[in-house]
Design a protein around this motif. Structure first.
Motif, PDB file in Angstrom:
ATOM      1  N   ASP A 154       0.771  -1.286   0.172  1.00 55.60           N
ATOM      2  CA  ASP A 154       0.595  -0.204  -0.213  1.00 55.60           C
ATOM      3  C   ASP A 154       1.045   1.614  -0.361  1.00 55.60           C
ATOM      4  O   ASP A 154       2.468   0.987  -0.007  1.00 55.60           O
ATOM      5  CB  ASP A 154      -1.041   0.618   0.783  1.00 55.60           C
ATOM      6  CG  ASP A 154      -0.434   0.386   2.689  1.00 55.60           C
ATOM      7  OD1 ASP A 154       0.888   0.246   1.830  1.00 55.60           O
ATOM      8  OD2 ASP A 154      -0.379  -0.297   3.314  1.00 55.60           O
ATOM      9  N   ASN A 155       0.550   2.418   0.084  1.00 53.72           N
ATOM     10  CA  ASN A 155       1.057   3.755   0.182  1.00 53.72           C
ATOM     11  C   ASN A 155       1.820   3.761   1.170  1.00 53.72           C
ATOM     12  O   ASN A 155       3.321   3.967   0.925  1.00 53.72           O
ATOM     13  CB  ASN A 155       0.112   4.836  -0.606  1.00 53.72           C
ATOM     14  CG  ASN A 155      -0.639   4.442  -2.229  1.00 53.72           C
ATOM     15  OD1 ASN A 155      -0.306   3.920  -3.419  1.00 53.72           O
ATOM     16  ND2 ASN A 155      -2.097   5.115  -2.253  1.00 53.72           N
ATOM     17  N   THR A 177      -0.161  11.338  -0.620  1.00 57.17           N
ATOM     18  CA  THR A 177       0.237   9.119  -0.447  1.00 57.17           C
ATOM     19  C   THR A 177       0.464   8.905   0.890  1.00 57.17           C
ATOM     20  O   THR A 177       0.624   7.555   1.494  1.00 57.17           O
ATOM     21  CB  THR A 177       0.375   8.330  -1.553  1.00 57.17           C
ATOM     22  OG1 THR A 177       1.718   8.607  -2.062  1.00 57.17           O
ATOM     23  CG2 THR A 177      -0.381   8.676  -2.486  1.00 57.17           C
TER      24      THR A 177
END
Length: 237
Positions: free
Chosen positions: A113-114, A148
């Motif tokens: 994930d980011n 992000t």
């Protein structure tokens, strides 16, 4: 169970406001309260303890707790995050070619994930900057975006960019990073704040500090130490 959850939640709250010794103590109590009855929460408490030690630069202790947490959190959604912490602390405490390769290969596993990917980019920026590959370090750091990445990771990336820019003599890039840090909407961590103050002093006066003492427990993040070296070598005798 109820007592353990209360301790765990309060520990996380204290961690978020950077009262880390107290947070570590409460998470340790939560871990004992969960015992063998609740594997998930025990793993989460252990993970929190690992993170507390990491943020205080106690990397060997952090590595041990990441290793322990992974035994309880070896399934989604936590496994990748904890495994990354273990991979990173293994490299920090033993920067061998093998451990470095494991760290570099981590992103190739895909599905990050980011939040986790931004931490990987930061680790790569630090790794390449320490190896003197300043252009590569800046390229990795620039891939961390404020939209992000967690705010603290983004600030760390700006510090990495600033130091690499200084090593390359790119004053424009260094100044840009300083401005971005100054625009942060929350309290800066002590290490970032000191780093930026030193950069500001260098940029504004050309009359550099003759002596600065700032020591870490183990020394993975050498940004400030490296900046102090630069200051001392450029200070008029």
């Amino acid at each position: 169970m109820t007592r353990g959850v209360a301790l765990y939640d309060y520990g996380l709250t204290l961690y978020q406001v950077q009262r880390i010794p107290e947070a570590f103590n409460l998470l340790s109590q939560a871990k004992m309260a969960f015992g063998a009855q609740n594997r998930l929460y025990r793993g989460l408490a252990t993970w929190g303890m690992a993170t507390c030690l990491f943020d205080r630069f106690h990397y060997r202790g952090s590595r041990a707790y990441f290793h322990e947490a992974l035994k309880d959190l070896n399934d989604k959604p936590y496994a990748s995050e904890v495994a990354f912490g273990l991979t990173l602390t293994r490299w920090i405490t033993n920067p061998s070619t093998t451990n470095l390769q494991h760290l570099m290969d981590f992103n190739a596993s895909g599905g990050l994930d980011n939040h986790l990917q931004s931490r990987w980019f930061l680790a790569m920026a630090i790794t390449h900057r320490r190896e003197g590959l300043f252009h590569d370090a800046m390229d990795f750091a620039k891939q961390i975006q404020p939209t992000t990445a967690p705010p603290e990771v983004y600030l760390e990336s700006l510090a990495e960019r600033a130091l690499s820019a200084l090593e390359l003599g790119d004053i424009f890039e260094m100044s840009h990073c300083i401005r971005q840090v100054r625009q942060a909407s929350f309290k800066l961590p002590d290490t970032i704040n000191l780093f930026v103050e030193l950069l500001n002093h260098m940029q504004a006066t050309n009359c550099l500090l003759s002596e600065v003492t700032w020591k870490f427990a183990e020394g993975y993040d050498q940004r400030i130490n490296r900046l102090v070296e630069i200051i001392q070598t450029r200070t008029p005798k």
